[in-house]
Design a protein around this motif. Structure first.
Motif, PDB file in Angstrom:
ATOM      1  N   ARG A 144      27.956 -26.788  40.813  1.00  0.00           N
ATOM      2  CA  ARG A 144      27.610 -25.376  40.692  1.00  0.00           C
ATOM      3  C   ARG A 144      28.869 -24.527  40.752  1.00  0.00           C
ATOM      4  O   ARG A 144      29.715 -24.724  41.617  1.00  0.00           O
ATOM      5  CB  ARG A 144      26.663 -25.029  41.845  1.00  0.00           C
ATOM      6  N   VAL A 145      28.998 -23.599  39.819  1.00  0.00           N
ATOM      7  CA  VAL A 145      30.071 -22.611  39.834  1.00  0.00           C
ATOM      8  C   VAL A 145      29.416 -21.241  39.904  1.00  0.00           C
ATOM      9  O   VAL A 145      28.710 -20.841  38.986  1.00  0.00           O
ATOM     10  CB  VAL A 145      30.971 -22.710  38.582  1.00  0.00           C
ATOM     11  N   GLU A 146      29.632 -20.563  41.024  1.00  0.00           N
ATOM     12  CA  GLU A 146      29.075 -19.221  41.209  1.00  0.00           C
ATOM     13  C   GLU A 146      30.160 -18.194  40.944  1.00  0.00           C
ATOM     14  O   GLU A 146      31.261 -18.308  41.485  1.00  0.00           O
ATOM     15  CB  GLU A 146      28.569 -19.035  42.638  1.00  0.00           C
ATOM     16  N   VAL A 147      29.847 -17.215  40.122  1.00  0.00           N
ATOM     17  CA  VAL A 147      30.768 -16.106  39.879  1.00  0.00           C
ATOM     18  C   VAL A 147      30.079 -14.847  40.374  1.00  0.00           C
ATOM     19  O   VAL A 147      29.019 -14.476  39.875  1.00  0.00           O
ATOM     20  CB  VAL A 147      31.137 -15.988  38.380  1.00  0.00           C
ATOM     21  N   LYS A 148      30.684 -14.236  41.373  1.00  0.00           N
ATOM     22  CA  LYS A 148      30.144 -12.995  41.934  1.00  0.00           C
ATOM     23  C   LYS A 148      31.112 -11.872  41.561  1.00  0.00           C
ATOM     24  O   LYS A 148      32.312 -11.983  41.795  1.00  0.00           O
ATOM     25  CB  LYS A 148      30.024 -13.100  43.445  1.00  0.00           C
ATOM     26  N   ILE A 149      30.559 -10.835  41.003  1.00  0.00           N
ATOM     27  CA  ILE A 149      31.397  -9.715  40.566  1.00  0.00           C
ATOM     28  C   ILE A 149      31.289  -8.610  41.605  1.00  0.00           C
ATOM     29  O   ILE A 149      30.200  -8.079  41.848  1.00  0.00           O
ATOM     30  CB  ILE A 149      30.950  -9.219  39.182  1.00  0.00           C
TER      31      ILE A 149
END
Length: 168
Positions: free
Chosen positions: A152-157
């Motif tokens: 899993r790769v989570e990108v939070k902006i």
């Protein structure tokens, strides 16, 4: 930092409570408290033992080094640290001039690797496409360089800014 200090003080408080509990149940004459029921002493002793064990486990876990990640191949086992993973992800993100202020975390969840990135984007492009490309680049780079399968790769902006177009 503030959370860590409060957490540390809480553990010291639990440790002190457990020591006082041991003293109270094992040598009650030192504290001069007149509750001589056996049930009360047994319950207090059990709670204190539990607190003492939790404190010792936490104390010893602070001094153990995280193992990192293992990659097995035909020649043996390769150990990869979390710092190495964060370094590679940072170089990927540094290539893109639209990304600023990246904070990277990695870890294991259920034995599978995950990477979480919190960042600021300065762009006029589609944000969903941008985050998908970031996720794909991170997953592909870690797989090709380190032979790690990222679950899993989570990108939070944290912040989106629109790039100002230069006026002619």
């Amino acid at each position: 930092m503030w959370k860590k200090l409060v957490f540390f003080l809480a553990w010291i408080g639990i440790f002190i409570l457990s020591i006082f509990g041991f003293i109270y149940t094992l040598v009650p004459n030192l504290l001069r408290i007149d509750t001589n029921t056996l049930t009360f002493k047994i319950i207090t002793l059990n709670i204190c033992i539990l607190y003492f064990i939790i404190t010792m486990l936490k104390l010893f876990s602070l001094f153990t080094k995280k193992e990192g990640y293992k990659v097995k191949n035909e020649n043996g086992v390769i150990y990869i640290s979390e710092d190495s993973i964060r370094s590679i992800v940072k170089t990927i993100l540094d290539r893109d001039p639209d990304i600023k202020g990246a904070r990277i975390k990695s870890g294991k969840s259920g034995g599978k690797l995950y990477v979480s990135v919190t960042l600021e984007i300065l762009s006029n492009d589609n944000i969903a496409e941008k985050t998908n490309s970031i996720q794909g680049a991170i997953r592909e780079e870690l797989n090709s360089r380190l032979d790690l399968n990222v679950d899993r790769v989570e990108v939070k902006i944290s912040k989106v800014s629109v790039r100002k177009e230069p006026t002619v």
